[in-house]
Design a protein around this motif. Structure first.
Motif, short mmCIF file in Angstrom:
data_model
loop_
_atom_site.label_atom_id
_atom_site.label_comp_id
_atom_site.label_asym_id
_atom_site.label_seq_id
_atom_site.Cartn_x
_atom_site.Cartn_y
_atom_site.Cartn_z
N SER A 130 0.81 -1.22 0.00
CA SER A 130 0.00 0.00 0.00
C SER A 130 0.84 1.27 0.00
O SER A 130 0.32 2.37 -0.15
N SER A 131 2.16 1.14 0.14
CA SER A 131 3.03 2.32 0.20
C SER A 131 3.20 2.95 -1.18
O SER A 131 3.43 2.26 -2.17
N ALA A 132 3.14 4.27 -1.24
CA ALA A 132 3.38 4.98 -2.50
C ALA A 132 4.84 4.92 -2.90
O ALA A 132 5.18 4.98 -4.08
N PHE A 133 5.72 4.82 -1.91
CA PHE A 133 7.17 4.70 -2.15
C PHE A 133 7.53 3.22 -2.14
O PHE A 133 7.28 2.51 -1.16
N GLN A 134 8.11 2.74 -3.24
CA GLN A 134 8.40 1.32 -3.38
C GLN A 134 9.86 1.11 -3.80
O GLN A 134 10.19 1.03 -4.99
N PRO A 135 10.78 1.03 -2.84
CA PRO A 135 12.16 0.65 -3.19
C PRO A 135 12.20 -0.84 -3.53
O PRO A 135 11.33 -1.61 -3.12
N TYR A 136 13.21 -1.24 -4.30
CA TYR A 136 13.31 -2.64 -4.65
C TYR A 136 14.76 -3.02 -4.94
O TYR A 136 15.62 -2.16 -5.19
N VAL A 137 15.03 -4.31 -4.88
CA VAL A 137 16.32 -4.87 -5.26
C VAL A 137 16.05 -5.98 -6.26
O VAL A 137 14.96 -6.56 -6.29
N GLY A 138 17.04 -6.28 -7.08
CA GLY A 138 16.84 -7.32 -8.07
C GLY A 138 18.15 -7.97 -8.48
O GLY A 138 19.24 -7.40 -8.30
N ALA A 139 18.05 -9.16 -9.03
CA ALA A 139 19.21 -9.88 -9.56
C ALA A 139 18.74 -10.71 -10.74
O ALA A 139 17.61 -11.18 -10.78
N GLY A 140 19.65 -10.88 -11.71
CA GLY A 140 19.24 -11.62 -12.89
C GLY A 140 20.39 -11.97 -13.81
O GLY A 140 21.56 -11.99 -13.40
N ILE A 141 20.05 -12.25 -15.06
CA ILE A 141 21.00 -12.70 -16.07
C ILE A 141 20.97 -11.74 -17.25
O ILE A 141 19.90 -11.32 -17.70
N ASN A 142 22.15 -11.41 -17.74
CA ASN A 142 22.30 -10.49 -18.87
C ASN A 142 22.91 -11.21 -20.07
O ASN A 142 23.79 -12.07 -19.92
N TYR A 143 22.44 -10.84 -21.24
CA TYR A 143 23.09 -11.25 -22.49
C TYR A 143 23.40 -9.99 -23.26
O TYR A 143 22.51 -9.17 -23.54
N THR A 144 24.67 -9.78 -23.59
CA THR A 144 25.07 -8.59 -24.34
C THR A 144 25.49 -8.99 -25.75
O THR A 144 26.39 -9.82 -25.93
N TRP A 145 24.82 -8.38 -26.70
CA TRP A 145 25.07 -8.65 -28.12
C TRP A 145 25.81 -7.45 -28.72
O TRP A 145 25.29 -6.34 -28.74
N PHE A 146 27.02 -7.70 -29.22
CA PHE A 146 27.80 -6.66 -29.88
C PHE A 146 27.60 -6.77 -31.40
O PHE A 146 27.65 -7.88 -31.96
N PHE A 147 27.41 -5.63 -32.05
CA PHE A 147 27.20 -5.64 -33.50
C PHE A 147 27.61 -4.30 -34.09
O PHE A 147 27.97 -3.36 -33.35
N ASP A 148 27.55 -4.19 -35.40
CA ASP A 148 27.94 -2.96 -36.12
C ASP A 148 29.31 -2.46 -35.68
O ASP A 148 29.51 -1.26 -35.45
N THR A 149 30.26 -3.38 -35.53
CA THR A 149 31.62 -2.97 -35.19
C THR A 149 32.32 -2.47 -36.45
O THR A 149 32.20 -3.08 -37.52
N GLU A 150 33.03 -1.37 -36.33
CA GLU A 150 33.77 -0.84 -37.48
C GLU A 150 34.98 -0.05 -37.02
O GLU A 150 34.97 0.56 -35.95
N LEU A 151 36.02 -0.10 -37.82
CA LEU A 151 37.24 0.65 -37.52
C LEU A 151 37.09 2.10 -37.95
O LEU A 151 36.36 2.42 -38.89
N SER A 152 37.80 2.96 -37.26
CA SER A 152 37.85 4.36 -37.68
C SER A 152 38.75 4.47 -38.92
O SER A 152 39.61 3.62 -39.16
N GLY A 153 38.55 5.54 -39.68
CA GLY A 153 39.40 5.77 -40.85
C GLY A 153 40.85 5.91 -40.45
O GLY A 153 41.75 5.41 -41.15
N ALA A 154 41.10 6.57 -39.31
CA ALA A 154 42.48 6.76 -38.85
C ALA A 154 43.13 5.41 -38.54
O ALA A 154 44.32 5.19 -38.83
N ALA A 155 42.37 4.48 -37.92
CA ALA A 155 42.92 3.16 -37.59
C ALA A 155 43.23 2.38 -38.86
O ALA A 155 44.26 1.69 -38.94
N GLU A 156 42.35 2.47 -39.86
CA GLU A 156 42.61 1.78 -41.12
C GLU A 156 43.86 2.34 -41.79
O GLU A 156 44.65 1.59 -42.37
#
Length: 228
Positions: A130-156
């Motif tokens: 019934s409280s209007a203020f609701q603090p919470y804690v959580g734990a879980g699992i993450n999956y990180t997908w890396f994409f659109d990787t590209e080199l800078s012109g200077a690096a090339e």
């Protein structure tokens, strides 16, 4: 008499209003706001195939980025829910630092990447529903997908070619709070830690260059939500 009735009405509203804020089993909460991924990266020394060795003191770097963050939560009980974190793709610059001597010219921006870090968590709300203020804690699992990787012109121009980062599975933890502005509209703030480990590879002079990176970002989000 009128004053007594008015006072009694205010008291009744004060008592009833928090009850309208209750989280109950079956509630769906949708949150949206600005979310920042701030990498606290720690990398191994960079392995340079042309030298067939790690180069001591070298590091890979990543900058931070802010995007639109989205949360979708389903309350299993009035205290426990399942939450999905989503966002529009984050963009980061990738850099190299610490290259010595004749290789010092390789320091600087190497390229850029995008990533998405969907995270599923179990969240716990300790206060009375019934409280209007609701603090919470959580734990879980993450999956990180890396994409659109590209080199800078200077690096090339310096002789680098190709850039790839390995996707990551890891644990995530968070603390946050909701504050009900109305029966359905809420203000939200949250902080997360996500365990993201990846290996980045590129080529220099026809030989592989590799580095292991613990990205391990702090993730901050502030926004509004709606309870259905």
């Amino acid at each position: 008499m009128r004053k007594s009735v008015f006072t009694a009405s205010l008291l009744a509203l004060a008592i009833a209003a928090p009850m309208a804020h209750a989280y109950q089993a079956g509630d769906i909460i949708v949150r949206a706001g600005a979310i920042t991924v701030d990498p606290r990266e720690s990398s191994s020394d960079i392995w340079v195939g042309a030298l067939n060795t790690d180069v001591a003191g070298t590091k890979a770097t990543l900058d931070s980025d802010t995007q639109l963050g989205l949360n979708f939560a389903y309350m299993l009980t009035s205290h426990v829910g399942i939450e999905l974190l989503a966002a529009t793709p984050f963009s980061h610059d990738v850099g190299v630092k610490g290259m010595p001597g004749a290789f010092a010219g390789l320091n600087g921006k190497l390229g850029s990447l995008k990533h998405l870090p969907p995270t599923v968590s179990v969240v716990y709300y300790p206060l009375d529903s019934s409280s209007a203020f609701q603090p919470y804690v959580g734990a879980g699992i993450n999956y990180t997908w890396f994409f659109d990787t590209e080199l800078s012109g200077a690096a090339e121009d310096k002789g680098f070619s190709g850039l790839d980062l390995k996707d990551s599975w890891g644990l995530a933890a968070q603390v946050g709070m909701d504050y009900m502005l109305t029966e359905n509209l809420l203000l939200n703030a949250q902080v997360r830690y996500i365990d993201i480990d990846t290996t980045g590879t590129t080529n220099f002079g026809g030989a592989k260059v590799k580095v292991d990176v613990d990205v391990d970002p702090m993730v901050y989000m502030v926004g509004l939500g709606y309870k259905f």
